[in-house]
Design a protein around this motif. Structure first.
Motif, PDB file in Angstrom:
ATOM      1  N   VAL A   1      15.521-103.168  57.992  1.00 60.09           N
ATOM      2  CA  VAL A   1      15.942-104.471  58.514  1.00 60.09           C
ATOM      3  C   VAL A   1      14.838-105.068  59.387  1.00 60.09           C
ATOM      4  CG1 VAL A   1      17.562-105.633  60.072  1.00 60.09           C
ATOM      5  CG2 VAL A   1      18.421-104.017  58.376  1.00 60.09           C
ATOM      6  N   GLY A   2      14.171-104.210  60.185  1.00 62.74           N
ATOM      7  CA  GLY A   2      13.084-104.699  61.023  1.00 62.74           C
ATOM      8  C   GLY A   2      11.968-105.306  60.197  1.00 62.74           C
ATOM      9  N   ASN A   3      11.590-104.628  59.127  1.00 63.35           N
ATOM     10  CA  ASN A   3      10.541-105.153  58.245  1.00 63.35           C
ATOM     11  C   ASN A   3      10.990-106.443  57.564  1.00 63.35           C
ATOM     12  OD1 ASN A   3       8.711-103.059  58.774  1.00 63.35           O
ATOM     13  ND2 ASN A   3       9.671-101.728  57.240  1.00 63.35           N
ATOM     14  N   ALA A   4      12.246-106.487  57.145  1.00 71.12           N
ATOM     15  CA  ALA A   4      12.753-107.683  56.479  1.00 71.12           C
ATOM     16  C   ALA A   4      12.769-108.877  57.435  1.00 71.12           C
ATOM     17  CB  ALA A   4      14.153-107.419  55.937  1.00 71.12           C
ATOM     18  N   LEU A   5      13.159-108.627  58.683  1.00 72.39           N
ATOM     19  CA  LEU A   5      13.181-109.706  59.669  1.00 72.39           C
ATOM     20  C   LEU A   5      11.777-110.208  59.972  1.00 72.39           C
ATOM     21  CD1 LEU A   5      15.915-108.371  62.147  1.00 72.39           C
ATOM     22  CD2 LEU A   5      16.085-110.411  60.708  1.00 72.39           C
ATOM     23  N   ARG A   6      10.814-109.284  60.044  1.00 76.21           N
ATOM     24  CA  ARG A   6       9.429-109.702  60.266  1.00 76.21           C
ATOM     25  C   ARG A   6       8.939-110.575  59.114  1.00 76.21           C
ATOM     26  NH1 ARG A   6       8.395-104.773  62.651  1.00 76.21           N
ATOM     27  NH2 ARG A   6       7.740-103.884  60.652  1.00 76.21           N
ATOM     28  N   ASN A   7       9.274-110.173  57.913  1.00 75.01           N
ATOM     29  CA  ASN A   7       8.874-110.963  56.744  1.00 75.01           C
ATOM     30  C   ASN A   7       9.534-112.344  56.741  1.00 75.01           C
ATOM     31  OD1 ASN A   7       7.280-108.873  55.788  1.00 75.01           O
ATOM     32  ND2 ASN A   7       8.926-108.004  54.519  1.00 75.01           N
ATOM     33  N   ALA A   8      10.704-112.432  57.427  1.00 73.02           N
ATOM     34  CA  ALA A   8      11.403-113.713  57.494  1.00 73.02           C
ATOM     35  C   ALA A   8      10.922-114.565  58.662  1.00 73.02           C
ATOM     36  CB  ALA A   8      12.906-113.480  57.616  1.00 73.02           C
ATOM     37  N   GLY A   9       9.951-114.075  59.432  1.00 77.82           N
ATOM     38  CA  GLY A   9       9.368-114.884  60.496  1.00 77.82           C
ATOM     39  C   GLY A   9       9.765-114.491  61.903  1.00 77.82           C
ATOM     40  N   TYR A  10      10.587-113.446  62.051  1.00 72.28           N
ATOM     41  CA  TYR A  10      10.977-112.990  63.390  1.00 72.28           C
ATOM     42  C   TYR A  10       9.874-112.095  63.947  1.00 72.28           C
ATOM     43  CZ  TYR A  10      15.749-114.562  62.376  1.00 72.28           C
ATOM     44  OH  TYR A  10      16.860-115.316  62.081  1.00 72.28           O
ATOM     45  N   ASN A  11       9.623-112.238  65.255  1.00 74.35           N
ATOM     46  CA  ASN A  11       8.624-111.371  65.885  1.00 74.35           C
ATOM     47  C   ASN A  11       8.873-111.317  67.391  1.00 74.35           C
ATOM     48  OD1 ASN A  11       7.250-113.724  67.115  1.00 74.35           O
ATOM     49  ND2 ASN A  11       6.705-114.180  64.985  1.00 74.35           N
ATOM     50  N   GLY A  12       8.215-110.374  68.039  1.00 72.98           N
ATOM     51  CA  GLY A  12       8.288-110.246  69.490  1.00 72.98           C
ATOM     52  C   GLY A  12       9.696-110.014  69.999  1.00 72.98           C
ATOM     53  N   ALA A  13       9.997-110.684  71.117  1.00 66.97           N
ATOM     54  CA  ALA A  13      11.304-110.516  71.766  1.00 66.97           C
ATOM     55  C   ALA A  13      12.437-110.974  70.859  1.00 66.97           C
ATOM     56  CB  ALA A  13      11.331-111.303  73.081  1.00 66.97           C
ATOM     57  N   GLN A  14      12.180-111.989  70.054  1.00 65.76           N
ATOM     58  CA  GLN A  14      13.201-112.486  69.134  1.00 65.76           C
ATOM     59  C   GLN A  14      13.579-111.401  68.123  1.00 65.76           C
ATOM     60  OE1 GLN A  14      11.965-115.553  66.395  1.00 65.76           O
ATOM     61  NE2 GLN A  14      13.954-116.602  66.526  1.00 65.76           N
ATOM     62  N   LEU A  15      12.584-110.683  67.626  1.00 72.31           N
ATOM     63  CA  LEU A  15      12.831-109.600  66.681  1.00 72.31           C
ATOM     64  C   LEU A  15      13.621-108.474  67.351  1.00 72.31           C
ATOM     65  CD1 LEU A  15      12.376-108.169  63.971  1.00 72.31           C
ATOM     66  CD2 LEU A  15      10.178-107.358  64.865  1.00 72.31           C
ATOM     67  N   ASP A  16      13.221-108.101  68.550  1.00 75.88           N
ATOM     68  CA  ASP A  16      13.914-107.025  69.270  1.00 75.88           C
ATOM     69  C   ASP A  16      15.374-107.387  69.537  1.00 75.88           C
ATOM     70  OD1 ASP A  16      11.631-105.484  69.297  1.00 75.88           O
ATOM     71  OD2 ASP A  16      10.958-106.260  71.244  1.00 75.88           O
ATOM     72  N   GLN A  17      15.608-108.637  69.887  1.00 78.52           N
ATOM     73  CA  GLN A  17      16.978-109.077  70.156  1.00 78.52           C
ATOM     74  C   GLN A  17      17.838-108.982  68.891  1.00 78.52           C
ATOM     75  OE1 GLN A  17      17.246-113.059  71.673  1.00 78.52           O
ATOM     76  NE2 GLN A  17      19.436-112.943  72.052  1.00 78.52           N
ATOM     77  N   GLN A  18      17.280-109.400  67.768  1.00 83.72           N
ATOM     78  CA  GLN A  18      18.026-109.346  66.513  1.00 83.72           C
ATOM     79  C   GLN A  18      18.357-107.914  66.109  1.00 83.72           C
ATOM     80  OE1 GLN A  18      19.236-111.833  64.531  1.00 83.72           O
ATOM     81  NE2 GLN A  18      18.627-113.281  66.108  1.00 83.72           N
ATOM     82  N   LEU A  19      17.491-106.981  66.460  1.00 81.07           N
ATOM     83  CA  LEU A  19      17.670-105.591  66.049  1.00 81.07           C
ATOM     84  C   LEU A  19      18.640-104.811  66.938  1.00 81.07           C
ATOM     85  CD1 LEU A  19      13.973-104.682  65.171  1.00 81.07           C
ATOM     86  CD2 LEU A  19      15.898-104.787  63.565  1.00 81.07           C
ATOM     87  N   GLN A  20      19.148-105.420  67.989  1.00 80.44           N
ATOM     88  CA  GLN A  20      20.016-104.710  68.921  1.00 80.44           C
ATOM     89  C   GLN A  20      21.412-104.462  68.370  1.00 80.44           C
ATOM     90  OE1 GLN A  20      19.206-103.155  71.894  1.00 80.44           O
ATOM     91  NE2 GLN A  20      17.231-103.640  70.946  1.00 80.44           N
ATOM     92  N   ASN A  21      21.900-105.343  67.522  1.00 85.70           N
ATOM     93  CA  ASN A  21      23.281-105.231  67.038  1.00 85.70           C
ATOM     94  C   ASN A  21      23.329-105.424  65.525  1.00 85.70           C
ATOM     95  OD1 ASN A  21      24.996-105.030  69.605  1.00 85.70           O
ATOM     96  ND2 ASN A  21      23.719-106.820  70.026  1.00 85.70           N
ATOM     97  N   ILE A  22      22.942-104.408  64.811  1.00 89.30           N
ATOM     98  CA  ILE A  22      22.917-104.464  63.345  1.00 89.30           C
ATOM     99  C   ILE A  22      24.201-103.830  62.808  1.00 89.30           C
ATOM    100  CG2 ILE A  22      21.678-103.823  61.264  1.00 89.30           C
ATOM    101  CD1 ILE A  22      20.203-105.818  63.082  1.00 89.30           C
ATOM    102  N   PRO A  23      24.909-104.496  61.902  1.00 91.27           N
ATOM    103  CA  PRO A  23      26.197-103.975  61.379  1.00 91.27           C
ATOM    104  C   PRO A  23      26.009-102.843  60.377  1.00 91.27           C
ATOM    105  CG  PRO A  23      25.666-106.048  60.305  1.00 91.27           C
ATOM    106  CD  PRO A  23      24.607-105.833  61.356  1.00 91.27           C
ATOM    107  N   THR A  24      25.626-101.690  60.874  1.00 88.17           N
ATOM    108  CA  THR A  24      25.326-100.557  59.993  1.00 88.17           C
ATOM    109  C   THR A  24      26.578 -99.902  59.419  1.00 88.17           C
ATOM    110  OG1 THR A  24      25.215 -99.130  61.945  1.00 88.17           O
ATOM    111  CG2 THR A  24      23.135-100.047  61.131  1.00 88.17           C
ATOM    112  N   TYR A  25      27.705-100.043  60.093  1.00 88.69           N
ATOM    113  CA  TYR A  25      28.944 -99.396  59.628  1.00 88.69           C
ATOM    114  C   TYR A  25      29.414-100.046  58.331  1.00 88.69           C
ATOM    115  CZ  TYR A  25      33.911 -98.104  59.564  1.00 88.69           C
ATOM    116  OH  TYR A  25      35.154 -97.650  59.201  1.00 88.69           O
ATOM    117  N   TRP A  26      29.785 -99.226  57.360  1.00 87.11           N
ATOM    118  CA  TRP A  26      30.253 -99.758  56.081  1.00 87.11           C
ATOM    119  C   TRP A  26      31.583 -99.130  55.643  1.00 87.11           C
ATOM    120  CZ3 TRP A  26      29.679 -96.209  51.781  1.00 87.11           C
ATOM    121  CH2 TRP A  26      28.916 -95.083  52.064  1.00 87.11           C
ATOM    122  N   GLY A  27      32.376 -98.701  56.647  1.00 88.27           N
ATOM    123  CA  GLY A  27      33.697 -98.136  56.363  1.00 88.27           C
ATOM    124  C   GLY A  27      34.785 -99.185  56.344  1.00 88.27           C
ATOM    125  N   ASP A  28      36.044 -98.734  56.523  1.00 88.38           N
ATOM    126  CA  ASP A  28      37.209 -99.595  56.339  1.00 88.38           C
ATOM    127  C   ASP A  28      37.671-100.321  57.598  1.00 88.38           C
ATOM    128  OD1 ASP A  28      37.292 -98.798  53.723  1.00 88.38           O
ATOM    129  OD2 ASP A  28      38.767 -97.211  54.045  1.00 88.38           O
TER     130      ASP A  28
END
Length: 813
Positions: free
Chosen positions: A309-336
């Protein structure tokens, strides 16, 4: 004698110091920086109980009624204290001054350690078991969420089972005292859901002992032990008599009690099934006990920059503090589940779990297997609907509780218990079958984890939230990270199992110093469970002085209201009013935050208040500030509305009916459905709606005049009346509660009537009078006296049992 005493106490003192040291490491910011855990539910509880604390500090009395939440409700579940309740002092002694909530984990470790000693497990092995159970995900994540009472109730579960074990081993006095104290402390935690699960554990354990007693023709001995335990339960209940009486009394009038609106409830008791099963484990979700990231971990997980996800966000133009903020709450859970976190135990536990079943007696294998399977099936909730619907609809009391995922704590208890029993017996195996059983355990546990590793290649890692994300590039990267998290935890488990097998094999073959090998096994499990806990006990969990956070700093809007409001003038926060107790910290609130609101008030919310609030918001958006068409809010004397935190965000509602008013017109109805439906049909300022099947107003009402509030405290409300022309009905903008409230007119007892579905009213004679309503429930005042007597009995019994056992031991020595 002193050297003998030291040799006995030495391993237990080291264990105690070990628990303290590991708790300090896990909760280091609490000890090194004076921080604490700023949990959502704890903050809400502070907002809800602030009025009670202020009143107690000011008067030295207990506030039994809280008028700052949901327009008024009993305060029993928000920190009411009982005189003579010494169990609180016992708990303070047990946690050795460790700050809350870290002390709860320490108490859990200590309690489980003592239970394992009762099962004759050697101290260092008991230490491992205590660590695994104490630092399990249910406990750690529960504390982070602010569910302190729940985890505190869990902490004393093992102590209760310790008392049962001692009793069944014919140590009746010691067993009675430990059982009574443990159950007393469990009940004292005020979380009956966990006590209910504890009851299930004790029943299954008791049945197992009964079957063995019948088979071995020891039924009389079993009956004596059962009698001792019944006596212990009576003592424990008596020591919490006031708490239990008030809570049980209130529960009948809460959302856990009888539903009165037949159109929506069909007169069923308890919670709605959809609400209770809202959080239900998926079929494979219990695997998180061993592989925490099997379903991606928590609902949102911070990822690093090198993740997919970090690499994908960088490729989408996110960087620095903006990138770190986006990576804080990633919906990794895929259960019910809509929200969750993994209730882990230990990645290395699988190996000794198999050893546990290999070494367990038939009795242990059966009752613990039934316990674990039952807990897992119950945790599936709506995902195993046939069985769970049956249990919910038929088993007494089960429908009083929500979040069926909590049943997994029973499975966790049983799994750790049988695993540690197995490890202890493996080490002392006199038949020299250790290698064969270790090989079997490794084959089963290792094979299972290897199967998961292979199976991980065929999973899609698709979560329900993926459809809401939209961006295909993000979803693809997210699924890759879910797979990576899964495989990382599988490899972690494989490595830990391999290391543990190596250590146990070396122990069998006596390749190294036995003490060093045992220490290595202990360190491995410490690394495992504390390492898993530190995934969640991150630095950002700890805060300084959470009570002073923004939620409890008076905003400009709060200041305006406090400057202008009078007692009994209520405040409606238009922003999520019924799930936020922040407004209750400063004001008498229409809303609040509570797990068991009064049933009739919840009905009012669902059928009127929510619609009226939506109407107000819609009107404000269109530039209208009229409050004529909100009769339910007006009868609750909603004088101020908060549309934000700024000074100009306060709206004054001059249409509110006031703290009380006089009516002489009554509309009699026959059912609760008619009561609540007619709130929109009549002018509530002039007419009162009364259920004629429950309340009788036979007097001729023809008077008029005024009724004025002159004093209001949590336990008393006082009015002055001035009426003429005959009797009249004084409608009070206070929530009706049938237990404990009494009324007098000039000192003479008067009846309190329920009107308008939720309010109180009193028939007033003509003239000038003083009307006083007092809240003096017998459940509290009589309950407090009974509590005192049984607290003394429990403590004397425990001290006497310890003294007797100590003297007996040294006489035999």
């Amino acid at each position: 004698m002193i050297s003998k005493l030291w040799s006995i106490l030495k391993p237990h003192l080291f264990a105690l110091l070990g628990f303290v040291a590991i708790v300090i490491i896990a909760f280091l910011p609490m000890f090194s920086k004076g921080l604490t855990i700023s949990a959502h539910d704890i903050m809400q509880a502070k907002g809800a109980s602030h009025q009670l604390s202020e009143y107690r500090e000011l008067t030295g009395e207990q506030a039994l009624w809280m008028f700052n939440m949901f327009s008024g409700m009993p305060a029993y579940l928000n920190g009411v204290r009982f005189s003579g309740d010494f169990l609180d002092d016992v708990q303070k002694l047990l946690h050795l001054g460790i700050p809350r909530p870290a002390q709860i984990i320490f108490l859990t470790c200590l309690s489980f350690y003592l239970m394992l000693l009762a099962f004759r497990v050697r101290p260092w092995v008991a230490f491992i078991g205590a660590l695994i159970f104490g630092f399990n995900g249910f406990n750690v994540i529960g504390i982070i969420a602010g569910h302190n009472a729940k985890i505190q109730a869990v902490a004393y579960m093992p102590l209760v089972i310790a008392g049962m074990k001692l009793t069944f081993d014919k140590k009746w006095l010691l067993g009675l005292s430990v059982f009574a104290l443990g159950l007393g402390l469990n009940l004292h935690a005020d979380h009956l859901q966990i006590t209910y699960y504890l009851l299930i554990i004790t029943i299954l354990y008791g049945i197992a002992e009964f079957v063995v007693a019948l088979r071995e023709k020891h039924a009389p001995v079993f009956l004596k032990s059962a009698g001792v335990l019944v006596l212990g339960a009576v003592l424990a209940v008596g020591a919490n008599f006031g708490k239990l009486w008030t809570v049980i009394e209130y529960s009948e009038h809460s959302t856990r009690g009888q539903k009165e609106l037949t159109k929506v409830s069909e007169n069923k008791t308890g919670l709605d099934k959809s609400y209770a099963f809202q959080y239900s484990n998926g079929i494979f979700e219990p695997l998180v006990m061993f592989i925490p990231n099997v379903l991606g971990g928590a609902s949102s997980t911070p990822l690093d920059r090198d993740s997919n996800v970090g690499n994908a966000l960088r490729n989408a133009g996110y960087n620095g503090a903006q990138l770190d903020q986006q990576l804080q709450n990633i919906p990794t859970y895929w259960g019910d589940q809509p929200l969750t976190a993994p209730y882990y135990l230990s990645s290395a536990l699988l190996l000794i779990l198999v050893l546990g079943f290999l070494y367990a007696s038939k009795k242990e294998r059966y009752w613990i297997s039934v316990l674990v399977c039952l807990a897992i099936v119950l945790s599936w909730g709506s995902n195993f609907a046939g069985f769970n619907d049956f249990v919910f609809d038929t088993v007494p009391g089960y429908n009083k509780f929500r979040s069926v995922t909590f049943t997994i704590i029973m499975a966790m208890f049983g799994l750790v218990l049988i695993s540690i029993l197995g490890l202890d017996r493996f080490i002392s195996d006199e038949n020299k079958n250790q290698f064969k059983k270790l090989k079997t355990a490794f084959t089963i546990s290792g094979g299972f984890v290897l199967f998961l590793l292979i199976f991980s290649a065929f999973l899609g890692y698709k979560g329900a939230i993926d459809q809401r994300i939209g961006a295909d590039w993000f979803v693809e990267a997210l699924r890759d990270d879910r797979a990576a998290l899964f495989r990382q935890d599988i490899w972690r488990s494989i490595i830990l199992i391999l290391v543990l097998v190596g250590l146990l094999w070396a122990l069998i073959k006596e390749k190294f110093n036995q003490t060093a090998l045992l220490a290595a096994v202990l360190l491995l499990f410490t690394f495992d469970v504390v390492g898993l806990s530190k995934r969640f006990l991150k630095d950002n969990v700890f805060k300084r002085k959470p009570a002073n956070e923004l939620a409890f700093q008076a905003t400009p809007a709060d200041q305006v209201i406090m400057n202008e409001s009078k007692p009994a003038q209520r405040v409606l926060n238009l922003q999520n009013p019924f799930n936020d107790a922040g407004t209750s910290f400063f004001h008498e609130s229409i809303g609040g935050y509570h797990g068991a609101k009064m049933m009739r008030y919840q009905d009012l919310i669902e059928h009127h208040l929510s619609n009226e609030i939506a109407s107000v918001i819609s009107g404000l958006q269109e530039g209208e500030r009229t409050f004529d068409n909100i009769p339910a809010l007006n009868m609750l004397n909603t004088r101020f509305l908060k549309a934000g935190e700024g000074k100009n965000a306060v709206l004054e509602n001059k249409k509110a009916y006031g703290e009380a008013w006089i009516v002489n017109d009554i509309k009699k109805v026959q059912t609760p459905d008619e009561e609540i439906a007619n709130l929109d049909e009549v002018n509530l300022k002039e007419t009162a709606i009364i259920n004629a099947t429950q309340f009788d107003v036979s007097q001729n009402l023809s008077g008029s005049g005024s009724i004025t509030l002159v004093d209001k405290t949590p336990n008393m409300v006082k009015y002055k009346t001035s009426t003429q022309g005959g009797n009249s009905l004084g409608v009070l903008s206070e929530i009706y509660y049938p237990e404990g409230w009494t009324a007098t007119i000039d000192g003479q007892e008067a009846s309190i009537i329920r009107v308008n579905y939720v309010l109180r009213a009193i028939v007033l004679p003509s003239g000038e009078h003083e009307v006083t309503l007092s809240f003096e429930p017998n459940s509290y005042y009589v309950g407090a006296k009974v509590t005192l007597v049984f607290n003394i009995l429990v403590l004397l019994l425990f001290l006497g049992a310890i003294s007797f056992e100590t003297r007996k031991y040294f006489k035999q020595a």
